[in-house]
Design a protein around this motif. Structure first.
Motif, PDB file in Angstrom:
ATOM      1  N   GLY A 195     -70.087 -44.646  60.766  1.00  0.00           N
ATOM      2  CA  GLY A 195     -69.962 -45.097  59.390  1.00  0.00           C
ATOM      3  C   GLY A 195     -69.347 -44.089  58.447  1.00  0.00           C
ATOM      4  O   GLY A 195     -69.347 -44.294  57.233  1.00  0.00           O
ATOM      5  N   THR A 196     -68.787 -43.016  58.977  1.00  0.00           N
ATOM      6  CA  THR A 196     -68.198 -41.999  58.111  1.00  0.00           C
ATOM      7  C   THR A 196     -66.696 -42.184  58.002  1.00  0.00           C
ATOM      8  O   THR A 196     -66.041 -42.639  58.941  1.00  0.00           O
ATOM      9  N   ILE A 197     -66.151 -41.847  56.847  1.00  0.00           N
ATOM     10  CA  ILE A 197     -64.706 -41.746  56.656  1.00  0.00           C
ATOM     11  C   ILE A 197     -64.424 -40.260  56.465  1.00  0.00           C
ATOM     12  O   ILE A 197     -64.751 -39.674  55.434  1.00  0.00           O
ATOM     13  N   MET A 198     -63.847 -39.642  57.464  1.00  0.00           N
ATOM     14  CA  MET A 198     -63.621 -38.207  57.453  1.00  0.00           C
ATOM     15  C   MET A 198     -62.290 -37.901  56.747  1.00  0.00           C
ATOM     16  O   MET A 198     -61.238 -38.329  57.200  1.00  0.00           O
ATOM     17  N   ASN A 199     -62.361 -37.150  55.663  1.00  0.00           N
ATOM     18  CA  ASN A 199     -61.146 -36.736  54.963  1.00  0.00           C
ATOM     19  C   ASN A 199     -60.545 -35.535  55.662  1.00  0.00           C
ATOM     20  O   ASN A 199     -61.143 -34.450  55.712  1.00  0.00           O
TER      21      ASN A 199
END
Length: 258
Positions: free
Chosen positions: A246-250
């Protein structure tokens, strides 16, 4: 020891640029590959070079922008391999134009390839992903959370915001079945295509100004390299990220903090 030995990754847009870098990172970690892209010649060159890692590389020449191609791709993937441990949704398209000059067809093209195709591939490959307790990695963009008058991006940013929302929603839905879903939001990455289309046509003065503006926009003072985004994708697919979903890694050099 490599972290992806014995796994199979399906990577869209895997014949060049960022997709190829992701494929290379996965193969380095021991994963077998199924690459999906339009150009058969580029796919064959990618297969030959990636096979040097000692993994199995299969290719499918399809234009995922065509309606019905996602379903065809999924069927052909499952005919090639009996397991899918990772799906990397990398293929996408971008058009930057003001609202008044963005046609419905342009918007629909981006919505189809950037959102609908990843949804349909995830849906069709879900049984295999569930069996392998695998993962989905969606390549999105920092444009989901940014925009500007220099490059109007309402339609493109909308599709990137949609894939981010879908990533988080699927993480919650599929978590109980053991399937992890994450995203990576790259900043500007200096691929060969970017060099050809943007840097080569510039004059020396334009390149100097381009480099100055890059340094101003990015706290780390430069564009990213494809391998830096690829390393994040390989990490998210690996057992090292077994508790990450569920993470959006920048992976963007820091413009989000400005």
């Amino acid at each position: 020891m490599p972290h992806l030995v014995g796994t199979t990754a399906v990577i869209t847009g895997g014949s060049e640029g960022l997709g190829y870098a992701i494929a290379d990172a996965f193969a380095t970690e021991g994963a077998d590959l199924v690459l999906i892209a339009r150009d058969q010649d580029k796919l064959e060159r990618a297969r030959q070079t990636l096979s040097c890692h000692g993994t199995t590389v299969r290719t499918l020449s399809l234009d995922l922008a065509d309606h019905g191609a996602a379903s065809t791709a999924a069927r052909r993937v499952l005919a090639l391999t009996d397991r899918v441990d990772t799906l990397v949704n990398n293929a996408a398209t971008a058009h930057f134009s003001p609202l008044a000059q963005t046609s419905a067809d342009t918007f629909d093209t981006m919505l189809h390839l950037n959102v609908r195709v990843p949804f349909l591939l995830a849906q069709a490959l879900l049984p295999a992903l569930t069996t392998g307790r695998g993962s989905i990695v969606n390549i999105t963009s920092y444009w989901a959370d940014s925009g500007g008058t220099d490059r109007p991006s309402a339609a493109y940013s909308a599709t990137r915001g949609a894939i981010n929302a879908m990533t988080r929603a699927l993480a919650g839905e599929l978590g109980p079945s053991g399937v992890r879903v994450n995203g990576i939001a790259p900043g500007a990455v200096r691929t060969l295509a970017y060099e050809r289309e943007h840097i080569v046509p510039m004059s020396d003065e334009q390149r100097t100004e381009h480099d100055r503006r890059t340094g101003d926009a990015y706290p780390l003072g430069r564009f990213g390299a494809p391998r830096e985004v690829a390393a994040a994708a390989a990490f998210l697919a690996s057992p090292q990220a077994a508790w990450t979903t569920g993470t959006i890694m920048n992976v963007d050099g820091g413009p989000a903090v400005r």
